[in-house]
Design a protein around this motif. Sequence first.
Motif, PDB file in Angstrom:
ATOM      1  N   THR A 112       0.853  -1.190   0.000  1.00 27.14           N
ATOM      2  CA  THR A 112       0.000   0.000   0.000  1.00 27.14           C
ATOM      3  C   THR A 112       0.889   1.239   0.000  1.00 27.14           C
ATOM      4  N   TYR A 113       0.576   2.185  -0.848  1.00 24.85           N
ATOM      5  CA  TYR A 113       1.382   3.394  -1.025  1.00 24.85           C
ATOM      6  C   TYR A 113       0.541   4.626  -0.708  1.00 24.85           C
ATOM      7  N   ALA A 114       1.227   5.738  -0.405  1.00 24.60           N
ATOM      8  CA  ALA A 114       0.544   7.001  -0.133  1.00 24.60           C
ATOM      9  C   ALA A 114      -0.162   7.460  -1.402  1.00 24.60           C
ATOM     10  N   PRO A 115      -1.346   7.960  -1.265  1.00 19.92           N
ATOM     11  CA  PRO A 115      -2.024   8.510  -0.085  1.00 19.92           C
ATOM     12  C   PRO A 115      -2.913   7.516   0.660  1.00 19.92           C
ATOM     13  N   TYR A 116      -2.772   6.216   0.389  1.00 20.71           N
ATOM     14  CA  TYR A 116      -3.609   5.205   1.032  1.00 20.71           C
ATOM     15  C   TYR A 116      -2.914   4.701   2.288  1.00 20.71           C
ATOM     16  N   SER A 117      -3.700   4.181   3.206  1.00 24.80           N
ATOM     17  CA  SER A 117      -3.152   3.703   4.473  1.00 24.80           C
ATOM     18  C   SER A 117      -3.163   2.173   4.506  1.00 24.80           C
ATOM     19  N   PRO A 118      -2.033   1.574   4.895  1.00 23.07           N
ATOM     20  CA  PRO A 118      -2.023   0.113   4.995  1.00 23.07           C
ATOM     21  C   PRO A 118      -2.906  -0.406   6.136  1.00 23.07           C
ATOM     22  N   THR A 119      -3.367   0.478   6.991  1.00 26.49           N
ATOM     23  CA  THR A 119      -4.211   0.061   8.114  1.00 26.49           C
ATOM     24  C   THR A 119      -5.682   0.410   7.915  1.00 26.49           C
ATOM     25  N   ASP A 120      -6.066   0.860   6.704  1.00 21.89           N
ATOM     26  CA  ASP A 120      -7.456   1.283   6.508  1.00 21.89           C
ATOM     27  C   ASP A 120      -8.429   0.117   6.392  1.00 21.89           C
ATOM     28  N   GLY A 121      -7.904  -1.090   6.223  1.00 17.63           N
ATOM     29  CA  GLY A 121      -8.778  -2.251   6.104  1.00 17.63           C
ATOM     30  C   GLY A 121      -9.491  -2.353   4.780  1.00 17.63           C
ATOM     31  N   ILE A 122      -9.079  -1.536   3.810  1.00 16.56           N
ATOM     32  CA  ILE A 122      -9.773  -1.476   2.528  1.00 16.56           C
ATOM     33  C   ILE A 122      -8.829  -1.633   1.345  1.00 16.56           C
ATOM     34  N   SER A 123      -7.731  -0.911   1.342  1.00 15.02           N
ATOM     35  CA  SER A 123      -6.880  -0.784   0.159  1.00 15.02           C
ATOM     36  C   SER A 123      -6.219  -2.081  -0.278  1.00 15.02           C
ATOM     37  N   VAL A 124      -6.326  -2.342  -1.582  1.00 19.46           N
ATOM     38  CA  VAL A 124      -5.604  -3.405  -2.254  1.00 19.46           C
ATOM     39  C   VAL A 124      -4.866  -2.715  -3.400  1.00 19.46           C
ATOM     40  N   CYS A 125      -3.539  -2.755  -3.368  1.00 18.87           N
ATOM     41  CA  CYS A 125      -2.743  -2.031  -4.357  1.00 18.87           C
ATOM     42  C   CYS A 125      -2.054  -2.993  -5.316  1.00 18.87           C
ATOM     43  N   PHE A 126      -1.836  -2.490  -6.530  1.00 15.93           N
ATOM     44  CA  PHE A 126      -1.209  -3.260  -7.592  1.00 15.93           C
ATOM     45  C   PHE A 126      -0.171  -2.399  -8.295  1.00 15.93           C
ATOM     46  N   ARG A 127       0.757  -3.071  -8.978  1.00 17.44           N
ATOM     47  CA  ARG A 127       1.736  -2.409  -9.837  1.00 17.44           C
ATOM     48  C   ARG A 127       1.880  -3.231 -11.112  1.00 17.44           C
ATOM     49  N   LYS A 128       2.329  -2.547 -12.181  1.00 17.81           N
ATOM     50  CA  LYS A 128       2.566  -3.237 -13.447  1.00 17.81           C
ATOM     51  C   LYS A 128       3.745  -2.574 -14.135  1.00 17.81           C
ATOM     52  N   SER A 129       4.641  -3.400 -14.646  1.00 17.94           N
ATOM     53  CA  SER A 129       5.773  -2.896 -15.413  1.00 17.94           C
ATOM     54  C   SER A 129       5.291  -2.472 -16.795  1.00 17.94           C
ATOM     55  N   LEU A 130       5.816  -1.345 -17.249  1.00 16.72           N
ATOM     56  CA  LEU A 130       5.491  -0.855 -18.594  1.00 16.72           C
ATOM     57  C   LEU A 130       6.753  -0.789 -19.442  1.00 16.72           C
ATOM     58  N   GLU A 131       7.718  -1.625 -19.123  1.00 16.68           N
ATOM     59  CA  GLU A 131       8.996  -1.620 -19.845  1.00 16.68           C
ATOM     60  C   GLU A 131       8.772  -1.787 -21.336  1.00 16.68           C
ATOM     61  N   ALA A 132       9.748  -1.310 -22.101  1.00 14.78           N
ATOM     62  CA  ALA A 132       9.680  -1.402 -23.565  1.00 14.78           C
ATOM     63  C   ALA A 132       9.410  -2.842 -23.976  1.00 14.78           C
ATOM     64  N   GLY A 133       8.614  -2.980 -25.003  1.00 13.85           N
ATOM     65  CA  GLY A 133       8.263  -4.313 -25.472  1.00 13.85           C
ATOM     66  C   GLY A 133       7.026  -4.870 -24.796  1.00 13.85           C
ATOM     67  N   ALA A 134       6.561  -4.189 -23.752  1.00  9.23           N
ATOM     68  CA  ALA A 134       5.390  -4.662 -23.039  1.00  9.23           C
ATOM     69  C   ALA A 134       4.117  -3.957 -23.490  1.00  9.23           C
ATOM     70  N   GLN A 135       4.206  -3.103 -24.517  1.00 16.65           N
ATOM     71  CA  GLN A 135       3.027  -2.337 -24.945  1.00 16.65           C
ATOM     72  C   GLN A 135       1.930  -3.260 -25.413  1.00 16.65           C
ATOM     73  N   GLN A 136       0.752  -2.917 -25.021  1.00 15.60           N
ATOM     74  CA  GLN A 136      -0.439  -3.709 -25.351  1.00 15.60           C
ATOM     75  C   GLN A 136      -1.073  -3.167 -26.622  1.00 15.60           C
ATOM     76  N   HIS A 137      -2.016  -3.910 -27.116  1.00 14.03           N
ATOM     77  CA  HIS A 137      -2.739  -3.594 -28.344  1.00 14.03           C
ATOM     78  C   HIS A 137      -3.372  -2.255 -28.295  1.00 14.03           C
TER      79      HIS A 137
END
Length: 170
Positions: free
Chosen positions: A145-170
């Motif tokens: 969990t990253y700011a501005p969200y709180s890891p203790t809020d009991g709600i937040s589910v965070c994700f990340r995705k690499s956008l490195e070259a060659g990973a471009q989608q349709h």
Amino acid sequence: MTTIARTGTAVEVEWLHVPWTDPRATALRDAMDAEVGPRYAAIRGAGVVPPGRPTGDDVATVLLALIDGAPAATGTLRRLPDRWEIKRVFVSPDHRRLGLASAVLTQVENAARERGATEIFLQTGNLQPAAIALYEREGWQHAETYAPYSPTDGISVCFRKSLEAGAQQH
């Protein structure tokens, strides 16, 4: 215009980059709040605004999908001080099950790439299993969990995705 096809149905989608204040995008965000907000009212309290809501000042672009001229879906690319973030992905109930949510993610990811992003983040709530399943299916990885969200809020589910070259989608 792009064509998306799912379950045998092909649909022409017009993609627009609009300002945060565009009334069509605002109406979709309001519909999202009406649908999702009540799920969290018992946790947050009625009428409490969740943390981390975008403003016109931090939004880089708002994508709006139109089908036959009608607003069908939206998603926002926001610049936080230390990262790019996708916010407010929503598909109107009349246009669900067509693959629009995946298409919105792809469009916003590509907008981030165009701005030089090599990684992108998003936050959703733990009471949105369909959203969590979508992000996992689309190759997003769970993240701390990253700011501005709180890891203790009991709600937040965070994700990340690499956008490195060659990973471009349709």
